[in-house]
Scaffold this motif. Structure first.
Motif, short mmCIF file in Angstrom:
data_model
loop_
_atom_site.label_atom_id
_atom_site.label_comp_id
_atom_site.label_asym_id
_atom_site.label_seq_id
_atom_site.Cartn_x
_atom_site.Cartn_y
_atom_site.Cartn_z
N ALA A 1 -63.81 70.14 0.97
CA ALA A 1 -64.45 69.56 -0.21
C ALA A 1 -63.45 68.67 -0.93
O ALA A 1 -62.31 69.07 -1.15
N TYR B 1 -53.05 65.14 -8.63
CA TYR B 1 -54.18 64.66 -9.43
C TYR B 1 -53.81 64.46 -10.90
O TYR B 1 -54.65 64.58 -11.78
N ASN C 1 -51.40 70.27 -6.04
CA ASN C 1 -52.63 69.60 -6.48
C ASN C 1 -52.44 69.03 -7.88
O ASN C 1 -52.83 67.89 -8.15
N PHE D 1 -56.51 76.06 -13.13
CA PHE D 1 -56.87 77.01 -12.07
C PHE D 1 -56.29 78.37 -12.45
O PHE D 1 -55.11 78.47 -12.80
N GLY E 1 -55.06 64.64 0.63
CA GLY E 1 -54.93 65.78 1.51
C GLY E 1 -56.16 65.87 2.36
O GLY E 1 -56.86 64.87 2.54
N VAL F 1 -63.44 65.91 -4.35
CA VAL F 1 -64.30 65.42 -5.42
C VAL F 1 -64.60 63.94 -5.25
O VAL F 1 -65.73 63.51 -5.22
N ASP F 2 -63.58 63.16 -5.13
CA ASP F 2 -63.80 61.73 -4.98
C ASP F 2 -62.64 61.18 -4.17
O ASP F 2 -61.49 61.23 -4.59
N ARG G 1 -55.92 59.42 -5.41
CA ARG G 1 -55.65 59.96 -4.09
C ARG G 1 -54.46 59.29 -3.41
O ARG G 1 -54.41 59.20 -2.19
N ILE H 1 -58.28 71.15 2.23
CA ILE H 1 -58.09 72.48 2.80
C ILE H 1 -57.42 73.41 1.79
O ILE H 1 -57.69 74.60 1.74
N GLY H 2 -56.54 72.81 0.97
CA GLY H 2 -55.67 73.60 0.09
C GLY H 2 -56.39 74.66 -0.73
O GLY H 2 -56.02 75.83 -0.72
N GLY I 1 -58.79 65.72 -13.95
CA GLY I 1 -59.89 66.65 -14.23
C GLY I 1 -60.94 66.66 -13.13
O GLY I 1 -60.82 65.92 -12.13
N ILE I 2 -61.95 67.51 -13.31
CA ILE I 2 -62.99 67.66 -12.29
C ILE I 2 -64.34 67.65 -13.00
O ILE I 2 -64.52 68.37 -13.98
P1 ADP Z 1 -57.09 68.08 -1.15
O1 ADP Z 1 -56.33 68.11 0.12
O2 ADP Z 1 -58.17 67.05 -1.14
O3 ADP Z 1 -56.24 68.05 -2.35
P2 ADP Z 1 -57.90 70.75 -2.00
O4 ADP Z 1 -58.72 71.77 -1.28
O5 ADP Z 1 -56.54 71.15 -2.41
O6 ADP Z 1 -57.89 69.47 -1.08
O7 ADP Z 1 -58.72 70.30 -3.27
C1 ADP Z 1 -60.09 69.95 -3.12
C2 ADP Z 1 -60.47 68.90 -4.14
O8 ADP Z 1 -60.46 69.47 -5.46
C3 ADP Z 1 -59.51 67.72 -4.20
O9 ADP Z 1 -59.84 66.72 -3.25
C4 ADP Z 1 -59.70 67.23 -5.62
O10 ADP Z 1 -60.83 66.38 -5.68
C5 ADP Z 1 -60.03 68.50 -6.40
N1 ADP Z 1 -58.83 69.04 -7.11
C6 ADP Z 1 -58.02 70.02 -6.70
N2 ADP Z 1 -57.05 70.28 -7.60
C7 ADP Z 1 -57.25 69.43 -8.62
C8 ADP Z 1 -56.58 69.19 -9.88
N3 ADP Z 1 -55.51 69.89 -10.26
N4 ADP Z 1 -57.10 68.22 -10.68
C9 ADP Z 1 -58.19 67.51 -10.30
N5 ADP Z 1 -58.86 67.69 -9.14
C10 ADP Z 1 -58.40 68.63 -8.30
#
Ligand code: ADP
Length: 533
Positions: free
Chosen positions: A344, A302, A298, A388, A356, A346-347, A352, A359-360, A330-331
Motif C-alpha cells: 500500500a 515523508y 518513513n 505511529f 520504497g 498513499v500517493d 517520494r 512493505i515497511g 501526513g496521511i
Molecule cells: P513505503 O516503502 O512506500 O514507504 P510503507 O509500508 O513503509 O511503504 O508505507 C506505506 C505508505 O504509507 C507509504 O507509501 C506512505 O504513503 C505512507 N506513510 C508511511 N509512513 C508515513 C509517514 N511517516 N508520513 C506520511 N506517510 C507515510
C-alpha cells in the motif's frame, strides 16, 4: 425437456460463463419454465456486512427489484436462509401466517423455495424460485432447485477465484514496476559516483563525498532487497522471534543509531524522550529495532528538510507505548487504515524522493502483532504530519546481569581469515574490508582450493559462500571440520539465503555463524571480534 438434460445444459453453461448476472438470468429463465414458476431471486452475500445484494431476478417489476436491492441477514425468507444457511420451503403462503413470508406474499407468491449457495463452507448467496399459481412443489422439483443451486454455487466460487487472481496479478505487475523504479533510483548515483572516482580529479574531500553518497545509496539498495526477502517470509508465515527481556529504550537507541545518517541526509531532526527506568518487554531485540527503524525511516522519507521527528516512550497499565511522530506530509484520514496493507502506498508522487516498496508498514504490523502488541497510525490529514503508535505488553522479568552486546572496537592485527567465494569481486572486496580491519586475509575461488589454502594457512576464521559450483559451501565446511585445525576454526556461512531452513542446514553442516549477504561492516567487525575470542 427432461430433468437430466436441463441439469447437463445448466452445468455446461455455468462452466463457460464469465458474467455472473447474465448467465443467472438466462439459466433461471429456463429452470423457471421447467419448474412452471414465475419468479426467481438470486442474491449474493456482501463481503463487508451480514447482508445480501440482489444480483438477478425475474417476475417482479424493476421498481420492486430496486426496493429489495439490499436485504439484511435474518430479514424475509432469503435473509433467514443466508443467516441459517439452511433451505426454506414456504407453501400455501396466503393462508399460513409467517413473518418471514410477508415480503413475497406481497408479490402474490403461493409457493416459494430458497436454497443457500455454499462453496467450501462459505456462503456466497441464495437462489430462490416462486410460483403464484400453485401452493406446493413436488419433491423432484425441489431436488432440481437444489441441483441448480449447487451448480450455480460452484460457478460463482470459480468466478470469485478468477477475479481474486486477476487482482493479485494486477497488484504484482504494479509492484514489479515500483520495484524496478525503486532500484533504479539508487543505482544512478552509484554509477555516476564510480565515474567520478575513476577520474583523476576526484581526490580528497570530493572523493570522500562521492563515497559517502555511494555508501548511502547502496544502503538503500540493501534495504530494498532486505524488505523483499522479508515479504516472502511474511507471506509464508516464517518469521521466528528470539524472545528475551528487552529494554525498549535500548531498542530505540539502536534504531536511532542506524537511522540517524538517513534522517541527517534528509535534513530531519530527531528527538527522543524515554523514561529514566528501563522498560522491559518480552521481545526480539533485532525485530523490535527493525520496527522502530522502519517507522523512523518513513518519518525521514515523508518529511521535508527542516522537519522533525519525535520519539517518545511511556508506560501505563502494563503496556509500553512507543510513538514516532513527524511533521511531514501526513496521511489523508480515509487512507489511514490501509497504510499497513502490503504494497500500500498513499500517493506514488507524493514526497517520494526516497520511496520504497510499500512493505515497511506491513512488516511493522506483522512484527508488532507477533509480539502481542498493536500499531496504529494517526494523522490530521495531508500536510499535518503523522504519528505511529506501537503498544507492547510490558514484562516484569528483569534479565539477570544485563548483557551489553557492544563490541570492542580495538581491532587487533594479524588475525588470519580465509574468504572462500566463487564470486571473485565479492571475495576480493571482503578480503580488502578485512584487511582494513587489521586482519591477514586470503581468498579462494572454490571449495577445493579453499580446503588446500586452509591446510597451509591455518586461519582462525573462514567466511564461506554456500552456493558454489563443484564443492558447495556445506560440503567444504564438512571437509574443513574433518581436519584438526578445522575443528578449532570459526566457520561463517555467507549467503544470500537467510531463511530458517538454510540456517538449520548451515548449523548441521558445522558452521558457527550465518551471515546474510551483503554482510554489513558492523557484522563483519563483530564476527572478527568473536573470532579473537
Ligand atoms: P513505503 O516503502 O512506500 O514507504 P510503507 O509500508 O513503509 O511503504 O508505507 C506505506 C505508505 O504509507 C507509504 O507509501 C506512505 O504513503 C505512507 N506513510 C508511511 N509512513 C508515513 C509517514 N511517516 N508520513 C506520511 N506517510 C507515510
Amino acid at each position: 425437456m427432461r430433468r437430466n438434460e436441463l441439469l447437463t445444459k445448466t452445468a455446461a453453461r455455468l462452466l463457460e460463463s464469465s458474467d455472473a448476472q447474465m448467465i443467472v438470468e438466462q439459466l433461471c429463465a429456463e429452470v423457471m419454465t421447467f419448474l412452471d414458476c414465475e419468479l426467481f431471486f438470486n442474491f449474493v452475500a456482501d463481503d463487508d456486512a451480514p447482508r445480501l445484494r440482489l444480483n438477478a431476478c425475474a417476475g417482479v417489476s424493476r421498481e420492486i427489484a430496486e426496493q429489495i436491492e439490499w436485504l439484511d441477514f435474518g430479514v424475509a425468507v432469503c435473509g433467514c436462509v443466508a443467516r441459517d444457511r439452511e433451505r426454506i420451503i414456504a407453501e400455501s403462503i396466503s393462508s399460513v401466517e409467517d413473518e418471514r413470508t410477508t415480503l413475497i406474499r406481497g408479490f402474490g407468491v403461493e409457493a416459494y423455495c430458497c436454497h443457500p449457495l455454499m462453496a467450501q463452507g462459505k456462503l456466497l448467496g441464495t437462489l430462490s424460485f416462486g410460483s403464484r399459481s400453485r401452493p406446493t412443489f413436488r419433491d423432484e422439483e425441489v431436488e432440481v432447485m437444489q441441483a441448480v443451486s449447487n451448480l450455480l454455487a460452484m460457478a460463482m466460487a470459480r468466478l470469485k477465484m478468477e477475479q481474486a487472481l486477476r487482482e493479485a496479478d494486477r497488484r504484482k505487475d504494479e509492484f514489479l514496476a515500483t520495484l524496478a523504479h525503486e532500484l533504479r533510483n539508487p543505482l544512478a548515483p552509484i554509477r555516476s559516483g564510480l565515474q567520478v572516482l575513476k577520474s583523476e580529479t576526484a581526490q580528497g574531500p570530493k572523493a570522500a563525498r562521492v563515497q559517502e553518497i555511494m555508501a548511502r545509496q547502496l544502503d538503500h539498495v540493501v534495504r530494498l532487497v532486505d524488505d523483499l526477502m522479508e515479504v516472502s517470509r511474511i507471506r509464508s508465515g516464517k518469521i521466528a522471534l528470539r524472545l528475551e527481556p528487552v529494554d525498549l529504550a535500548a531498542v530505540i537507541g539502536q534504531a536511532v543509531e542506524s537511522s540517524q545518517p538517513f534522517l541527517d541526509a534528509n535534513g530531519v531532526a530527531i528527538s527522543v524522550a524515554t523514561p529514566e527506568a528501563p522498560l522491559y518487554v518480552e521481545g526480539d531485540p533485532v525485530r523490535l529495532a527493525q520496527v522502530v527503524s522502519n517507522l523512523l525511516n518513513n518519518a525521514g522519507k515523508y518529511t521535508e528538510p527542516g522537519g522533525r521527528v519525535d520519539i517518545t516512550l511511556d508506560h501505563s497499565d502494563g503496556w509500553a507505548t512507543l510513538s514516532v511522530a513527524d511533521t511531514g506530509v501526513g496521511i489523508p484520514t480515509d487512507l489511514l487504515p490501509q497504510v499497513f496493507d502490503l504494497f500500500a502506498q498513499v500517493d506514488r508522487n507524493l514526497g517520494r524522493a526516497q520511496g520504497g516498496l510499500g512493505i515497511g508498514l506491513a512488516l511493522v504490523r506483522k512484527l508488532v502483532a507477533l509480539h502481542g502488541g498493536e500499531v496504529t497510525a494517526q494523522s490530521a490529514g495531508q500536510g499535518h504530519g503523522s504519528r505511529f503508535t506501537v503498544r507492547l505488553p510490558v514484562t516484569d522479568a528483569i534479565p539477570a546481569g544485563t548483557t551489553n552486546a557492544s563490541v570492542s572496537s580495538n581491532e587487533r592485527t594479524g588475525q588470519r581469515v580465509l574468504v572462500i567465494d566463487d564470486n571473485r569481486d565479492a571475495a576480493a572486496s571482503m578480503s580488502m574490508l578485512l584487511e582494513t580491519m587489521g586482519a591477514d586475509a586470503r581468498v579462494a575461488g572454490d571449495g577445493e582450493t579453499g580446503v588446500a589454502v586452509f591446510e597451509t594457512f591455518h586461519p582462525a576464521l573462514v567466511f564461506l559462500d554456500l552456493g558454489m559450483p563443484g564443492m558447495d559451501g556445506f560440503e567444504t565446511a564438512r571437509r574443513l571440520r574433518a581436519t584438526p585445525a578445522g575443528r578449532a576454526a570459526t566457520l561463517v556461512a555467507l549467503t544470500g539465503w537467510g531463511g530458517e531452513y538454510t540456517r538449520a542446514r548451515t548449523k548441521a553442516a558445522g558452521f558457527d555463524l550465518h551471515l546474510t549477504k551483503p554482510a554489513s561492516v558492523e557484522d563483519v567487525r563483530r564476527v572478527l571480534a568473536c573470532g579473537q575470542g
